[in-house]
Design a protein around this motif. Sequence first.
Motif, PDB file in Angstrom:
ATOM      1  N   THR A  93      -3.736  -5.600  -1.551  1.00 16.84           N
ATOM      2  CA  THR A  93      -2.684  -5.026  -0.709  1.00 16.84           C
ATOM      3  C   THR A  93      -2.737  -5.749   0.630  1.00 16.84           C
ATOM      4  N   SER A 110       1.881   6.876  -0.810  1.00 14.96           N
ATOM      5  CA  SER A 110       0.823   5.904  -1.067  1.00 14.96           C
ATOM      6  C   SER A 110       0.948   5.371  -2.485  1.00 14.96           C
ATOM      7  N   VAL A 148      -1.670   3.695  -3.728  1.00 12.18           N
ATOM      8  CA  VAL A 148      -3.028   3.970  -4.213  1.00 12.18           C
ATOM      9  C   VAL A 148      -3.108   5.475  -4.387  1.00 12.18           C
ATOM     10  N   ARG A 201      -6.041   7.477   3.689  1.00 14.20           N
ATOM     11  CA  ARG A 201      -7.409   7.294   3.206  1.00 14.20           C
ATOM     12  C   ARG A 201      -8.205   8.593   3.149  1.00 14.20           C
ATOM     13  N   HIS A 215      -3.959  -4.653   3.104  1.00 12.14           N
ATOM     14  CA  HIS A 215      -5.181  -4.238   3.796  1.00 12.14           C
ATOM     15  C   HIS A 215      -6.445  -4.880   3.230  1.00 12.14           C
ATOM     16  N   LEU A 268      -8.162  -0.123   0.395  1.00 14.40           N
ATOM     17  CA  LEU A 268      -6.939  -0.913   0.258  1.00 14.40           C
ATOM     18  C   LEU A 268      -5.689  -0.092   0.568  1.00 14.40           C
ATOM     19  N   ALA A 269      -5.854   1.239   0.664  1.00 16.18           N
ATOM     20  CA  ALA A 269      -4.720   2.112   0.955  1.00 16.18           C
ATOM     21  C   ALA A 269      -4.361   2.050   2.432  1.00 16.18           C
ATOM     22  N   SER A 292       0.811  -1.217   0.000  1.00 19.99           N
ATOM     23  CA  SER A 292       0.000   0.000   0.000  1.00 19.99           C
ATOM     24  C   SER A 292       0.843   1.265   0.000  1.00 19.99           C
ATOM     25  N   THR A 293       2.117   1.169   0.424  1.00 20.54           N
ATOM     26  CA  THR A 293       2.969   2.364   0.482  1.00 20.54           C
ATOM     27  C   THR A 293       4.335   2.086  -0.120  1.00 20.54           C
TER      28      THR A 293
END
Length: 442
Positions: free
Chosen positions: A401, A378, A380, A429, A403, A423-424, A370-371
């Motif tokens: 991801t 990010s 995303v 978010r 998440h 998903l981030a 995600s990162t």
Amino acid sequence: MDAWNPELKALYHQRLLTPADAVLQIADCRNLILGMSAAQPPALMAAAADALKDRLIGPLALYYLHGTDALRRSLLIPELADRLTPRPLFLSPADRDAMAQSASPNWVEFVPAMLHQVGRLLTEHIEPDCFFVTVSPMDRHGYFSLGTNADYGASVIRKARKVVVEVNRQMPRTFGECSVHISEIDHIVEHDHPLVEATPNPPTDVDLRIADRIVERIDDGDTLQIGVGGVPNAVLAKLANHRDLGLHSELFSPAMMPLIQSGVMNGRRKTWMQHKHVFTFALGDRALYDFLDDNPAIVGYPASWVNNPDIIRLNDNMVSINSALEIDLTGQINSEQLGDRPFSGAGGQLDFVRGAYSARNGRSFVALRSTAQSGRLSRVVPRLRGGTVTDPRNDVHFVVTEHGCVNLKGLSIPQRARALINLAAPEFRQSLENEATSMGLL
């Protein structure tokens, strides 16, 4: 050599040259194509560099995928900038280093391409003057093997005006469409050297968490395509308790070996090429190359066939697993560019995203952490930073991801935006939601 008949032995020695003499035979060539990765021939590349410096050949346009350190040391050097134009169709660390070190920002000219089209591009859209490639030793029937690299080598070697092979006893002999007869070869050099090796880093905790979300969606009897990266390797490591898996993959990697050796991956339930482990190129360590050597269950075919979506879909329950650099809030995937800098290339990712989903009960997964940059960035994003789309939003199936995992098929743009925001990483978010609202996505 003792097993060769007198006619083959005479033909072999007629075509055998030193690397320096072999390179002189391409003085009338404008385009030089190299084998990919482990199939790039170090002795021929070094001799070509010397001949270019001495102005005995060239200028040349150089076409290849995934340059090696040997290519970086020999041909991708600044002093050849006026005699050589590198045009890779997929970038490696060696290529990125050459681009960074060049005084001219455009010396290395990246050529965008999907892997299943590369053979055609190099034989129809680019005149294939000459092809340099590493092969295994000739057998008693007069055949060499392309070994680790059927990919575009199996296509180019039969269309190039001049073919020069570098025979290396460490190149494995493989089956499928990897055999090349001496009658198809113009010149031969001999040079034994260790093949390029790539040892993956151990998967991180994040890789393992992502892998768990994918593995729970893989069933017994599925046929797999596994890409490069920590997540694909983590997935393979978690499949030991599955049964009757199959393989139809552009890449053959070390993490596949234990599954084949244990019988977990046996191809028994494949609906196409049953019992055969299909690949187009292999990259790993010495143990992998030894495993490939003379192994009749493992077959290499050109990428124009292996990566053709119409072929991929012939296996029911086809599953593709690949990695990405970033995804935007509508589902567009970028797997090849960092900002305004080319990082790799499309490779075969979109080939398998489309092919796997087209199969009966097929599934395609694109995985990403995600990162990036130690959590500061990010992956995303509201809009792709580089503007390069590897997988169009219409094609993307599952996105994963650490998440979560979401199936984008059938989701509206607002539904996609909400699902991808979830998903981030949590700390991004709210800003993503604000951006989505300002863009009219929510």
